[in-house]
Design a protein around this motif. Structure first.
Motif, PDB file in Angstrom:
ATOM      1  N   ALA A  24       0.836  -1.205   0.000  1.00 36.77           N
ATOM      2  CA  ALA A  24       0.000   0.000   0.000  1.00 36.77           C
ATOM      3  C   ALA A  24       0.870   1.254   0.000  1.00 36.77           C
ATOM      4  O   ALA A  24       0.579   2.220  -0.721  1.00 36.77           O
ATOM      5  N   CYS A  25       1.942   1.249   0.768  1.00 39.43           N
ATOM      6  CA  CYS A  25       2.855   2.391   0.817  1.00 39.43           C
ATOM      7  C   CYS A  25       3.529   2.583  -0.542  1.00 39.43           C
ATOM      8  O   CYS A  25       3.642   3.707  -1.036  1.00 39.43           O
ATOM      9  N   ALA A  26       3.968   1.497  -1.153  1.00 36.78           N
ATOM     10  CA  ALA A  26       4.617   1.584  -2.455  1.00 36.78           C
ATOM     11  C   ALA A  26       3.660   2.128  -3.511  1.00 36.78           C
ATOM     12  O   ALA A  26       4.047   2.942  -4.353  1.00 36.78           O
ATOM     13  N   LEU A  30       4.075   5.396  -5.824  1.00 39.78           N
ATOM     14  CA  LEU A  30       3.975   5.332  -7.282  1.00 39.78           C
ATOM     15  C   LEU A  30       2.944   6.330  -7.804  1.00 39.78           C
ATOM     16  O   LEU A  30       3.135   6.923  -8.878  1.00 39.78           O
ATOM     17  N   ASP A  31       1.875   6.535  -7.073  1.00 40.60           N
ATOM     18  CA  ASP A  31       0.890   7.544  -7.469  1.00 40.60           C
ATOM     19  C   ASP A  31       1.531   8.926  -7.532  1.00 40.60           C
ATOM     20  O   ASP A  31       1.247   9.709  -8.441  1.00 40.60           O
ATOM     21  N   TYR A  56       2.859   2.027 -14.117  1.00 37.22           N
ATOM     22  CA  TYR A  56       1.477   1.550 -14.042  1.00 37.22           C
ATOM     23  C   TYR A  56       1.447   0.028 -13.912  1.00 37.22           C
ATOM     24  O   TYR A  56       0.672  -0.528 -13.127  1.00 37.22           O
ATOM     25  N   PHE A  57       2.317  -0.666 -14.657  1.00 33.38           N
ATOM     26  CA  PHE A  57       2.394  -2.118 -14.554  1.00 33.38           C
ATOM     27  C   PHE A  57       2.826  -2.534 -13.151  1.00 33.38           C
ATOM     28  O   PHE A  57       2.242  -3.428 -12.540  1.00 33.38           O
ATOM     29  N   LEU A  58       3.877  -1.879 -12.623  1.00 32.76           N
ATOM     30  CA  LEU A  58       4.363  -2.182 -11.279  1.00 32.76           C
ATOM     31  C   LEU A  58       3.281  -1.934 -10.236  1.00 32.76           C
ATOM     32  O   LEU A  58       3.089  -2.733  -9.315  1.00 32.76           O
ATOM     33  N   LYS A  59       2.541  -0.842 -10.395  1.00 27.98           N
ATOM     34  CA  LYS A  59       1.456  -0.535  -9.461  1.00 27.98           C
ATOM     35  C   LYS A  59       0.405  -1.647  -9.474  1.00 27.98           C
ATOM     36  O   LYS A  59      -0.083  -2.066  -8.425  1.00 27.98           O
ATOM     37  N   GLY A  60       0.080  -2.142 -10.639  1.00 31.68           N
ATOM     38  CA  GLY A  60      -0.887  -3.235 -10.741  1.00 31.68           C
ATOM     39  C   GLY A  60      -0.413  -4.498 -10.038  1.00 31.68           C
ATOM     40  O   GLY A  60      -1.194  -5.183  -9.370  1.00 31.68           O
ATOM     41  N   GLU A  61       0.876  -4.809 -10.169  1.00 34.51           N
ATOM     42  CA  GLU A  61       1.432  -5.982  -9.498  1.00 34.51           C
ATOM     43  C   GLU A  61       1.417  -5.804  -7.980  1.00 34.51           C
ATOM     44  O   GLU A  61       1.092  -6.733  -7.250  1.00 34.51           O
TER      45      GLU A  61
END
Length: 73
Positions: A24-26, A30-31, A56-61
């Motif tokens: 959640a912090c990461a 990223l946002d 965006y890909f990393l955020k999804g993972e």
């Protein structure tokens, strides 16, 4: 100091909480990065877009590790 025996389930729960909080912090960080890149008007658009796609890909993972609110996991 007296040593304590912690059940394996308790360790699993604590580890799960740590992973969820870290994810959640990461995602929040990223946002912030996405917002920063979106504000860059002077940079090369293709380079900014490439960075946004990767983030965006990393955020999804990372989001997969965050439990949905409102129900038990």
């Amino acid at each position: 100091m007296k040593p304590y025996i912690v059940p394996d389930q308790a360790v699993d729960v604590l580890q799960n909480w740590i992973e969820q909080d870290a994810a959640a912090c990461a995602v929040r960080e990223l946002d912030k990065v996405i917002a920063f890149l979106m504000k860059l008007h002077e940079e090369d658009a293709d380079e900014v877009l490439a960075h946004l796609r990767a983030i965006y890909f990393l955020k999804g993972e990372l989001t997969k590790f965050i439990p949905e609110k409102g129900g038990e996991q």
